[in-house]
Design a protein around this motif. Structure first.
Motif, PDB file in Angstrom:
ATOM      1  N   GLU A   1       0.817  -1.205   0.000  1.00  0.00           N
ATOM      2  CA  GLU A   1       0.000   0.000   0.000  1.00  0.00           C
ATOM      3  C   GLU A   1       0.855   1.261   0.000  1.00  0.00           C
ATOM      4  O   GLU A   1       0.606   2.189  -0.754  1.00  0.00           O
ATOM      5  CB  GLU A   1      -0.866   0.036   1.258  1.00  0.00           C
ATOM      6  N   THR A   2       1.893   1.291   0.827  1.00  0.00           N
ATOM      7  CA  THR A   2       2.652   2.534   0.969  1.00  0.00           C
ATOM      8  C   THR A   2       3.598   2.779  -0.200  1.00  0.00           C
ATOM      9  O   THR A   2       3.682   3.889  -0.692  1.00  0.00           O
ATOM     10  CB  THR A   2       3.469   2.533   2.281  1.00  0.00           C
ATOM     11  N   ALA A   3       4.304   1.735  -0.653  1.00  0.00           N
ATOM     12  CA  ALA A   3       5.321   1.988  -1.665  1.00  0.00           C
ATOM     13  C   ALA A   3       4.771   1.909  -3.087  1.00  0.00           C
ATOM     14  O   ALA A   3       5.028   2.782  -3.896  1.00  0.00           O
ATOM     15  CB  ALA A   3       6.469   1.009  -1.502  1.00  0.00           C
ATOM     16  N   GLY A   4       4.040   0.859  -3.364  1.00  0.00           N
ATOM     17  CA  GLY A   4       3.357   0.804  -4.651  1.00  0.00           C
ATOM     18  C   GLY A   4       4.220   0.453  -5.845  1.00  0.00           C
ATOM     19  O   GLY A   4       3.734  -0.162  -6.760  1.00  0.00           O
ATOM     20  N   ASP A   5       5.497   0.799  -5.847  1.00  0.00           N
ATOM     21  CA  ASP A   5       6.259   0.537  -7.057  1.00  0.00           C
ATOM     22  C   ASP A   5       7.180  -0.674  -6.953  1.00  0.00           C
ATOM     23  O   ASP A   5       8.116  -0.799  -7.694  1.00  0.00           O
ATOM     24  CB  ASP A   5       7.034   1.780  -7.498  1.00  0.00           C
ATOM     25  N   PHE A   6       6.902  -1.542  -6.022  1.00  0.00           N
ATOM     26  CA  PHE A   6       7.593  -2.824  -6.045  1.00  0.00           C
ATOM     27  C   PHE A   6       6.612  -3.906  -5.602  1.00  0.00           C
ATOM     28  O   PHE A   6       5.589  -3.608  -4.987  1.00  0.00           O
ATOM     29  CB  PHE A   6       8.850  -2.821  -5.179  1.00  0.00           C
ATOM     30  N   ASP A   7       6.962  -5.132  -5.954  1.00  0.00           N
ATOM     31  CA  ASP A   7       6.110  -6.268  -5.647  1.00  0.00           C
ATOM     32  C   ASP A   7       6.709  -6.997  -4.448  1.00  0.00           C
ATOM     33  O   ASP A   7       7.709  -7.701  -4.567  1.00  0.00           O
ATOM     34  CB  ASP A   7       6.058  -7.172  -6.889  1.00  0.00           C
ATOM     35  N   ALA A   8       6.107  -6.794  -3.290  1.00  0.00           N
ATOM     36  CA  ALA A   8       6.673  -7.354  -2.056  1.00  0.00           C
ATOM     37  C   ALA A   8       6.663  -8.876  -2.062  1.00  0.00           C
ATOM     38  O   ALA A   8       7.563  -9.499  -1.503  1.00  0.00           O
ATOM     39  CB  ALA A   8       5.903  -6.818  -0.850  1.00  0.00           C
ATOM     40  N   THR A   9       5.671  -9.454  -2.696  1.00  0.00           N
ATOM     41  CA  THR A   9       5.599 -10.920  -2.729  1.00  0.00           C
ATOM     42  C   THR A   9       6.749 -11.489  -3.547  1.00  0.00           C
ATOM     43  O   THR A   9       7.442 -12.410  -3.125  1.00  0.00           O
ATOM     44  CB  THR A   9       4.261 -11.372  -3.347  1.00  0.00           C
ATOM     45  N   LEU A  10       6.972 -10.888  -4.718  1.00  0.00           N
ATOM     46  CA  LEU A  10       8.080 -11.323  -5.569  1.00  0.00           C
ATOM     47  C   LEU A  10       9.420 -11.071  -4.875  1.00  0.00           C
ATOM     48  O   LEU A  10      10.323 -11.908  -4.911  1.00  0.00           O
ATOM     49  CB  LEU A  10       8.042 -10.563  -6.904  1.00  0.00           C
ATOM     50  N   ALA A  11       9.535  -9.917  -4.220  1.00  0.00           N
ATOM     51  CA  ALA A  11      10.780  -9.593  -3.528  1.00  0.00           C
ATOM     52  C   ALA A  11      11.103 -10.639  -2.465  1.00  0.00           C
ATOM     53  O   ALA A  11      12.236 -11.105  -2.360  1.00  0.00           O
ATOM     54  CB  ALA A  11      10.685  -8.197  -2.891  1.00  0.00           C
ATOM     55  N   ARG A  12      10.095 -11.032  -1.714  1.00  0.00           N
ATOM     56  CA  ARG A  12      10.280 -12.070  -0.688  1.00  0.00           C
ATOM     57  C   ARG A  12      10.774 -13.361  -1.314  1.00  0.00           C
ATOM     58  O   ARG A  12      11.676 -14.011  -0.804  1.00  0.00           O
ATOM     59  CB  ARG A  12       8.957 -12.356   0.036  1.00  0.00           C
ATOM     60  N   GLU A  13      10.152 -13.704  -2.442  1.00  0.00           N
ATOM     61  CA  GLU A  13      10.546 -14.946  -3.119  1.00  0.00           C
ATOM     62  C   GLU A  13      12.003 -14.875  -3.566  1.00  0.00           C
ATOM     63  O   GLU A  13      12.767 -15.822  -3.403  1.00  0.00           O
ATOM     64  CB  GLU A  13       9.646 -15.199  -4.334  1.00  0.00           C
ATOM     65  N   THR A  14      12.377 -13.755  -4.168  1.00  0.00           N
ATOM     66  CA  THR A  14      13.755 -13.592  -4.622  1.00  0.00           C
ATOM     67  C   THR A  14      14.697 -13.650  -3.425  1.00  0.00           C
ATOM     68  O   THR A  14      15.733 -14.312  -3.457  1.00  0.00           O
ATOM     69  CB  THR A  14      13.941 -12.236  -5.332  1.00  0.00           C
ATOM     70  N   TYR A  15      14.306 -12.960  -2.356  1.00  0.00           N
ATOM     71  CA  TYR A  15      15.128 -12.929  -1.157  1.00  0.00           C
ATOM     72  C   TYR A  15      15.330 -14.341  -0.605  1.00  0.00           C
ATOM     73  O   TYR A  15      16.447 -14.734  -0.276  1.00  0.00           O
ATOM     74  CB  TYR A  15      14.475 -12.041  -0.085  1.00  0.00           C
ATOM     75  N   GLU A  16      14.227 -15.082  -0.546  1.00  0.00           N
ATOM     76  CA  GLU A  16      14.310 -16.432   0.010  1.00  0.00           C
ATOM     77  C   GLU A  16      15.151 -17.351  -0.863  1.00  0.00           C
ATOM     78  O   GLU A  16      15.844 -18.230  -0.379  1.00  0.00           O
ATOM     79  CB  GLU A  16      12.905 -16.998   0.226  1.00  0.00           C
ATOM     80  N   ALA A  17      15.125 -17.117  -2.172  1.00  0.00           N
ATOM     81  CA  ALA A  17      15.900 -17.962  -3.077  1.00  0.00           C
ATOM     82  C   ALA A  17      17.384 -17.623  -3.023  1.00  0.00           C
ATOM     83  O   ALA A  17      18.229 -18.507  -3.150  1.00  0.00           O
ATOM     84  CB  ALA A  17      15.373 -17.809  -4.501  1.00  0.00           C
ATOM     85  N   SER A  18      17.738 -16.340  -2.843  1.00  0.00           N
ATOM     86  CA  SER A  18      19.128 -15.942  -3.041  1.00  0.00           C
ATOM     87  C   SER A  18      19.844 -15.365  -1.821  1.00  0.00           C
ATOM     88  O   SER A  18      21.063 -15.333  -1.804  1.00  0.00           O
ATOM     89  CB  SER A  18      19.197 -14.880  -4.152  1.00  0.00           C
ATOM     90  N   CYS A  19      19.129 -14.872  -0.853  1.00  0.00           N
ATOM     91  CA  CYS A  19      19.788 -14.093   0.196  1.00  0.00           C
ATOM     92  C   CYS A  19      19.581 -14.647   1.603  1.00  0.00           C
ATOM     93  O   CYS A  19      20.374 -14.366   2.505  1.00  0.00           O
ATOM     94  CB  CYS A  19      19.257 -12.660   0.217  1.00  0.00           C
ATOM     95  N   ILE A  20      18.514 -15.411   1.790  1.00  0.00           N
ATOM     96  CA  ILE A  20      18.081 -15.765   3.146  1.00  0.00           C
ATOM     97  C   ILE A  20      19.134 -16.560   3.900  1.00  0.00           C
ATOM     98  O   ILE A  20      19.286 -16.417   5.106  1.00  0.00           O
ATOM     99  CB  ILE A  20      16.736 -16.531   3.083  1.00  0.00           C
ATOM    100  N   SER A  21      19.924 -17.360   3.170  1.00  0.00           N
ATOM    101  CA  SER A  21      20.889 -18.225   3.857  1.00  0.00           C
ATOM    102  C   SER A  21      21.950 -17.412   4.581  1.00  0.00           C
ATOM    103  O   SER A  21      22.512 -17.865   5.567  1.00  0.00           O
ATOM    104  CB  SER A  21      21.533 -19.191   2.862  1.00  0.00           C
ATOM    105  N   CYS A  22      22.251 -16.225   4.106  1.00  0.00           N
ATOM    106  CA  CYS A  22      23.285 -15.402   4.747  1.00  0.00           C
ATOM    107  C   CYS A  22      22.713 -14.206   5.504  1.00  0.00           C
ATOM    108  O   CYS A  22      23.360 -13.685   6.410  1.00  0.00           O
ATOM    109  CB  CYS A  22      24.270 -14.883   3.711  1.00  0.00           C
ATOM    110  N   HIS A  23      21.540 -13.731   5.101  1.00  0.00           N
ATOM    111  CA  HIS A  23      21.022 -12.506   5.727  1.00  0.00           C
ATOM    112  C   HIS A  23      19.828 -12.749   6.643  1.00  0.00           C
ATOM    113  O   HIS A  23      19.265 -11.790   7.170  1.00  0.00           O
ATOM    114  CB  HIS A  23      20.690 -11.461   4.654  1.00  0.00           C
TER     115      HIS A  23
END
Ligand code: HEC
Length: 113
Positions: free
Chosen positions: A38-60
């Motif tokens: 609602e607040t940001a509007g110009d990114f897809d939080a669901t997709l971002a989470r998916e990308t994060y979980e696929a590539s970053c979650i193991s270290c961050h």
């Protein structure tokens, strides 16, 4: 009241094992996504989470709290800087193989955390 406390305990326990690279704590996701979109509007939080979980979650970490890498939540990295780090790596962080569009979406999302 007891039931309520138990529910909180269960959430904490689930959250604590987020670093193992297992499945996401799916129960929590919808509550976090709705306001962010609602607040940001110009990114897809669901997709971002998916990308994060696929590539970053193991270290961050499961909540961007850090682990092998530094915490990303509460940081003030710019979107450009995050995209640069995703593509080129930094220090002991290897470059991540994330497509441009997903990297930009993810960077905007991280910058909001
Ligand atoms: C293999 C582990 C690993 C993975 C996977 C990883 N990182 Fe990192 N990340 C690190 C480490 C370690 C650092 C600290 C680098 C340093 O400053 O030496 C870091 C630092 C960062 C920083 C801070 C850069 C700075 O300027 O201090 C950002 C932003 C970042 N990572 C984002 C990401 C994103 C987004 C992803 C997923 C696309 C990701 N990282 C995946 C290990 C990782």
């Amino acid at each position: 009241m007891k039931k309520f406390l138990f529910a909180i305990g269960a959430v904490l326990v689930l959250g604590a094992c987020g670093g193992g690279g297992d499945e996401a704590p799916t129960d929590e996701a919808p509550a976090e996504e709705a306001p962010a979109e609602e607040t940001a509007g110009d990114f897809d939080a669901t997709l971002a989470r998916e990308t994060y979980e696929a590539s970053c979650i193991s270290c961050h970490g499961g909540n961007l709290e850090g682990g092998g890498g530094p915490a990303l939540a509460g940081s003030d990295y710019s979107v450009e800087h995050i995209i640069d780090v995703i593509h080129n790596g930094k220090g002991s962080m290897p470059p991540q193989n994330v497509p441009d569009e997903e990297a930009e979406n993810l960077a905007k999302w991280i910058a909001e955390q």
